[in-house]
Design an enzyme around this catalytic site. Structure first.
Site, PDB file in Angstrom:
ATOM      1  N   THR A  74      -6.952  -7.732  -0.505  1.00 24.58           N
ATOM      2  CA  THR A  74      -6.009  -8.852  -0.528  1.00 24.58           C
ATOM      3  C   THR A  74      -5.071  -8.848   0.676  1.00 24.58           C
ATOM      4  OG1 THR A  74      -4.545  -7.579  -1.971  1.00 24.58           O
ATOM      5  CG2 THR A  74      -6.060  -9.108  -3.030  1.00 24.58           C
ATOM      6  N   ASP A  75      -4.889  -7.699   1.310  1.00 26.38           N
ATOM      7  CA  ASP A  75      -4.082  -7.659   2.531  1.00 26.38           C
ATOM      8  C   ASP A  75      -4.642  -8.594   3.590  1.00 26.38           C
ATOM      9  OD1 ASP A  75      -2.576  -5.749   1.324  1.00 26.38           O
ATOM     10  OD2 ASP A  75      -2.847  -4.204   2.845  1.00 26.38           O
ATOM     11  N   PHE A  76      -5.961  -8.650   3.655  1.00 25.76           N
ATOM     12  CA  PHE A  76      -6.612  -9.401   4.713  1.00 25.76           C
ATOM     13  C   PHE A  76      -6.877 -10.851   4.321  1.00 25.76           C
ATOM     14  CE2 PHE A  76      -7.568  -4.914   5.020  1.00 25.76           C
ATOM     15  CZ  PHE A  76      -7.089  -4.643   6.287  1.00 25.76           C
TER      16      PHE A  76
END
Length: 421
Positions: free
Chosen positions: A179-181
């Site tokens: 989800t960071d990306f």
């Protein structure tokens, strides 16, 4: 004109960003703005170094906060300063930075910036038209808002891990904090929208972005399927609900693999011709999509028996020449020398103060009229203190010396025991 003095037309020229974020999501936003012309000052502290600075790979195996390639990857074209926000005089320094900035980014646990007097409400008193982005796991309010965590938890709580892995095994933890990306791009778009709004109205904006919610948008089909039918998606390894064959197959060479994904009858017929139309490909149990799905494990074994005789690149070329979707599974070394990435100048080499000549990823998108200009390697912790404190914020040399003596400007890293020799 870029910050380096080279004439380059850049879309964010003149935008000033105070980057109080850490780890990946927040710094990634500042990097995109900086590589397209914004002046970005990243605020860090030696007392609690960014976790990416303490993570491998380390240049030369030296476990130091300035040797981490991972830590450097998200901070190109930024100026880096060190500041202990727990010190009373840091408020004076932070206030000058807020007054200078057009945009503030932070990715702390909700309440942390307020503790330092740097929440949106306080920053508005200093800079009424500030664009302020807060991004964290689950947003700024609600029963779970203050639970700390990283992208690995977002992937788990956002539903990704439950559907990732093999049917007969436990859910897989996505190693890259998926989800960071995803959320970083939503953050960047929100900031751009807020800047456009500010330009038209003169008004600032507060942006509250929950990373789990951003990640959920990439699971839309699974969520809609449950809403419509009550079906819960399950782990299916490398298989796909609507394609067969769809898997990664062994190819000639050590740990070498080729991905093949077929979504239509036309692609299946082309695939069969590429592999020489063996007798099994003509049998009824593989004649339709439904029967191929019913016999998928056997089909995978037969395909693997063919692909193992060729290199991954050979299979990829043969398949793609006949419009069959296929791609070799590239290792890090393969990516580094990939001819397509090289042609697009995706890897840019910069001279890092400690790491030395080092490759950085350029943006995957290219703006025709306002191209990126990557001119500065990521800073070491506090590397640009003198320039920022003196030239940007207007502190005198004596004032800077006093701030260092008082520990407001930090100088010595407090690193985990595992990093100490």
């Amino acid at each position: 004109m870029s910050s380096k003095g080279v004439v380059v037309n850049q879309v964010f020229e003149g935008v000033k960003v105070a980057d109080f974020s850490w780890v990946a999501v927040g710094p990634h936003i500042g990097r995109e703005l900086a590589e397209h012309g914004a002046t970005v000052v990243r605020v860090e502290s030696h007392k609690r170094p960014d976790m990416l600075r303490t993570g491998p790979p380390f240049k030369g195996g030296i476990t130091d906060v300035n040797h981490s390639a991972f830590g450097a990857a998200y901070n190109t074209c930024k100026y880096g300063i060190s500041l202990d926000l727990n010190k009373p005089r840091s408020k004076e320094v932070a206030a000058r930075l807020v007054k200078w900035a057009d945009v503030i980014t932070e990715s702390m646990v909700p309440g942390t910036m307020a503790k330092w007097g740097l929440d949106y409400e306080n920053c508005c008193k200093i800079k009424p038209d500030i664009v302020y982005l807060s991004t964290c796991q689950q947003g700024q309010y609600g029963p779970y808002a203050k639970l700390p965590g990283f992208g690995a938890f977002s992937a788990l709580m956002g539903g990704y891990s439950f559907i990732t892995g093999w049917p007969d095994r436990n859910p897989a933890v996505l190693w890259n904090n998926y989800t960071d990306f995803i959320s970083c791009w939503y953050c960047a778009i929100a900031v751009i929208g807020a800047l456009l709004h500010r330009k038209k109205t003169g008004k600032g904006t507060y942006i509250d972005l929950a990373q789990i919610e951003a990640g959920l948008t990439f699971l839309g089909p699974a969520a809609l399927d449950y809403m419509a039918s009550g079906r819960i998606p399950v782990r299916s390894g490398n298989h796909d609900t609507y394609m067969a064959p769809h898997n990664v197959y062994p190819s000639r060479g050590k740990d070498s693999w080729i991905a093949i994904a077929i979504s239509s009858e036309e692609e299946w017929q082309s695939f069969c011709r590429v592999i020489g139309e063996p007798e099994w490909s003509k049998q009824g149990r593989f004649s339709t999509f439904i029967t191929r799905k019913e016999n998928e494990d056997e089909l995978d074994g037969l395909i693997a028996g063919w692909t193992i005789n060729y290199t991954a690149e050979q299979v990829m070329v043969m398949m793609q020449e006949k419009s069959v979707p296929a791609g070799m599974v590239e290792k890090g070394q393969d990516l580094f020398y990939d001819p397509q990435l090289k042609h697009r100048e995706h890897l840019r080499f910069l001279q890092h103060t400690v790491i030395g000549r080092h490759a950085y990823n350029a943006p995957a998108y290219k703006l025709s009229k306002t191209p990126c200009y990557i001119w500065k390697a990521a800073p070491c912790l506090g590397e640009d203190n003198l320039y920022v404190y003196q030239d940007i914020l207007g502190f005198s040399e004596d004032e800077i010396s006093d701030l260092i003596v008082e520990g407001v400007i930090t100088t010595e890293a407090d690193v985990p025991e595992s990093m100490k020799g």
